[in-house]
Scaffold this motif. Structure first.
Motif, PDB file in Angstrom:
ATOM      1  N   ALA A 258      13.754  14.657   3.720  1.00  0.00           N
ATOM      2  CA  ALA A 258      13.111  13.786   4.703  1.00  0.00           C
ATOM      3  C   ALA A 258      13.961  13.697   5.968  1.00  0.00           C
ATOM      4  N   ALA A 259      15.272  13.545   5.767  1.00  0.00           N
ATOM      5  CA  ALA A 259      16.178  13.470   6.914  1.00  0.00           C
ATOM      6  C   ALA A 259      16.134  14.763   7.735  1.00  0.00           C
ATOM      7  N   ALA A 260      16.027  15.894   7.046  1.00  0.00           N
ATOM      8  CA  ALA A 260      15.965  17.183   7.741  1.00  0.00           C
ATOM      9  C   ALA A 260      14.703  17.304   8.589  1.00  0.00           C
TER      10      ALA A 260
ATOM     11  N   ALA B 184      11.695   6.180  -8.449  1.00  0.00           N
ATOM     12  CA  ALA B 184      12.339   7.260  -9.201  1.00  0.00           C
ATOM     13  C   ALA B 184      12.067   8.625  -8.572  1.00  0.00           C
ATOM     14  N   PHE B 185      10.997   8.723  -7.794  1.00  0.00           N
ATOM     15  CA  PHE B 185      10.693   9.990  -7.120  1.00  0.00           C
ATOM     16  C   PHE B 185      11.771  10.343  -6.096  1.00  0.00           C
ATOM     17  N   TRP B 186      12.332   9.310  -5.495  1.00  0.00           N
ATOM     18  CA  TRP B 186      13.241   9.524  -4.378  1.00  0.00           C
ATOM     19  C   TRP B 186      14.671   9.772  -4.855  1.00  0.00           C
ATOM     20  N   GLY B 187      14.966  11.033  -5.100  1.00  0.00           N
ATOM     21  CA  GLY B 187      16.326  11.419  -5.445  1.00  0.00           C
ATOM     22  C   GLY B 187      17.093  11.862  -4.208  1.00  0.00           C
TER      23      GLY B 187
ATOM     24  N   ASP C 219      11.466   9.111   8.160  1.00  0.00           N
ATOM     25  CA  ASP C 219      12.019   8.187   7.178  1.00  0.00           C
ATOM     26  C   ASP C 219      11.093   8.097   5.966  1.00  0.00           C
ATOM     27  N   GLU C 220      11.496   7.314   4.998  1.00  0.00           N
ATOM     28  CA  GLU C 220      10.744   7.227   3.745  1.00  0.00           C
ATOM     29  C   GLU C 220       9.312   6.768   3.978  1.00  0.00           C
ATOM     30  N   ARG C 221       9.147   5.713   4.786  1.00  0.00           N
ATOM     31  CA  ARG C 221       7.797   5.209   5.039  1.00  0.00           C
ATOM     32  C   ARG C 221       6.924   6.282   5.692  1.00  0.00           C
ATOM     33  N   GLU C 222       7.474   7.033   6.611  1.00  0.00           N
ATOM     34  CA  GLU C 222       6.685   8.054   7.307  1.00  0.00           C
ATOM     35  C   GLU C 222       6.276   9.180   6.363  1.00  0.00           C
ATOM     36  N   ILE C 223       7.170   9.555   5.467  1.00  0.00           N
ATOM     37  CA  ILE C 223       6.823  10.595   4.489  1.00  0.00           C
ATOM     38  C   ILE C 223       5.684  10.114   3.589  1.00  0.00           C
ATOM     39  N   VAL C 224       5.789   8.887   3.097  1.00  0.00           N
ATOM     40  CA  VAL C 224       4.742   8.353   2.223  1.00  0.00           C
ATOM     41  C   VAL C 224       3.435   8.210   2.990  1.00  0.00           C
ATOM     42  N   THR C 225       3.505   7.831   4.256  1.00  0.00           N
ATOM     43  CA  THR C 225       2.302   7.714   5.076  1.00  0.00           C
ATOM     44  C   THR C 225       1.623   9.063   5.224  1.00  0.00           C
TER      45      THR C 225
ATOM     46  N   GLU D 111       0.831  -1.207   0.000  1.00  0.00           N
ATOM     47  CA  GLU D 111       0.000   0.000   0.000  1.00  0.00           C
ATOM     48  C   GLU D 111       0.864   1.256   0.000  1.00  0.00           C
ATOM     49  N   GLY D 112       0.553   2.168  -0.936  1.00  0.00           N
ATOM     50  CA  GLY D 112       1.239   3.446  -0.995  1.00  0.00           C
ATOM     51  C   GLY D 112       2.379   3.523  -1.982  1.00  0.00           C
ATOM     52  N   TYR D 113       2.804   2.356  -2.512  1.00  0.00           N
ATOM     53  CA  TYR D 113       3.986   2.339  -3.366  1.00  0.00           C
ATOM     54  C   TYR D 113       3.667   2.011  -4.825  1.00  0.00           C
ATOM     55  N   LEU D 114       2.380   1.909  -5.157  1.00  0.00           N
ATOM     56  CA  LEU D 114       1.953   1.702  -6.548  1.00  0.00           C
ATOM     57  C   LEU D 114       1.679   3.083  -7.125  1.00  0.00           C
TER      58      LEU D 114
END
Length: 343
Positions: free
Chosen positions: A201-203, A191-194, A207-213, A162-165
């Motif tokens: 996100a680190a700033a 590809a979005f994650w450059g 983390d990646e999952r939390e941003i997508v959530t 969920e969230g990654y399609l």
């Protein structure tokens, strides 16, 4: 004896053919130029899997592109491409020459059809669209998507797919299966994650999952695009103040089905659910839908303001508030306006 290069061999063979039989040579090149008059229209051609060059020539002859399959077969073999013709469905213009036909069939420039995945869909909804696209059952596709091993195979943060399609319009050739399609969708997400996105996100300390959530919640809340960063800012402010997010879409996700209106009894019925942000602190365990690029950007760049509440107006936009009193006043005003409009 030293072997001649392929191009030299072809020229020598044709030169010998021309010298021996000028009439036949002229006929050969007349055939090679193609059959029919170009009129801007195209014909659909289906090349079966494993077809030989002569069998492909038969298909082309049946559709009126060439006169004599054996001449095309000889041409293909002279070019050294007898085993390089690819199966698939092609749209070929009338009057195409041998060289054009060979290039199309060699490169596999098959017909593709669009597949559109809108923003904000959940996995069961994506499964419905994928099933219709490939001609399979929704249950089969959903079972494939929700198999726990997909997380490791696809390399996504989880806890599910969920969230990654990634929502977008894709194009695929006929016969492409679910694994190829899903890998393309997840590839577009990755590809979005450059470097810039990961640094941002680190700033934020997420983390990646939390941003997508967070982005998925924004996606489900917002109908007016310009409000995305503002809504993200509200949730960011609540997270920083250790307030419950109280995001209705997360409760809808916990309930497992959308409801026109979320009532308190609905919230209470899933009080212990990890996705119920009315009772559970912080972000839920994972995304609740597939966010698009705009919502992901909003999650990474929440608007800087001091709003901690918002309520939806009748047109889908939101009114934002800094205090509970402002929020309650806004809710009452919007409710009265809605009731007045319904009379």
């Amino acid at each position: 004896m030293k072997r001649q290069p392929k191009g030299t061999r072809i020229r020598l063979l044709l030169a010998a053919f021309a010298a021996a039989t000028p009439v036949a040579y002229g006929f050969f090149w007349s055939e090679v130029r193609g059959r029919g008059t170009p009129d801007g229209s195209s014909i659909e051609v289906r090349v079966p899997e494993g077809a030989t060059s002569l069998e492909v020539a038969g298909v082309l002859a049946a559709e009126g592109f060439i006169f004599r399959p054996r001449v095309f077969d000889a041409y293909v073999r002279l070019k050294g491409q007898g085993r390089q013709l690819k199966a698939g469905r092609y749209e070929i213009p009338r009057g195409a020459s041998y060289s054009y036909l060979l290039k199309v069939l060699q490169t596999g420039s098959v017909v593709t059809t669009p597949l559109t995945i809108p923003e904000g869909l959940r996995v069961p909804q994506v499964a419905e669209r994928l099933a219709a696209y490939v001609g399979d059952s929704t249950a089969t596709v959903l079972a494939w998507l929700t198999d726990p091993k997909r997380i490791g195979e696809l390399g996504v943060p989880g806890p599910t797919i969920e969230g990654y399609l990634f929502p977008e319009t894709y194009r695929f050739a006929e016969g492409v299966g679910i694994p190829v399609i899903v890998r393309a969708m997840v590839g577009r997400y990755k590809a979005f994650w450059g470097t810039e996105e990961r640094a941002r996100a680190a700033a934020l300390g997420l983390d990646e999952r939390e941003i997508v959530t967070l982005a998925s919640i924004v996606e489900k809340e917002v109908r007016w695009g310009e409000e995305r960063p503002v809504v993200a800012g509200v949730y960011w402010n609540r997270l920083e103040r250790d307030m419950l997010l109280q995001a209705d879409p997360t409760v809808q996700y916990a309930l497992g089905e959308p409801r026109a209106r979320l009532l308190y009894r609905g919230i209470d019925s899933v009080a212990d659910h990890p996705y119920n942000t009315y009772t559970q602190p912080g972000l839920p365990p994972g995304p609740i839908a597939s966010p698009g690029a705009a919502s992901l950007h909003a999650a990474l760049h929440p608007a800087d303001h001091d709003y901690i509440f918002f309520v939806a107006r009748n047109d889908g936009s939101h009114e934002f508030s800094r205090t509970l009193r402002e929020h309650n006043n806004a809710r009452n005003r919007i409710r009265l306006a809605r009731e007045s409009a319904e009379r």
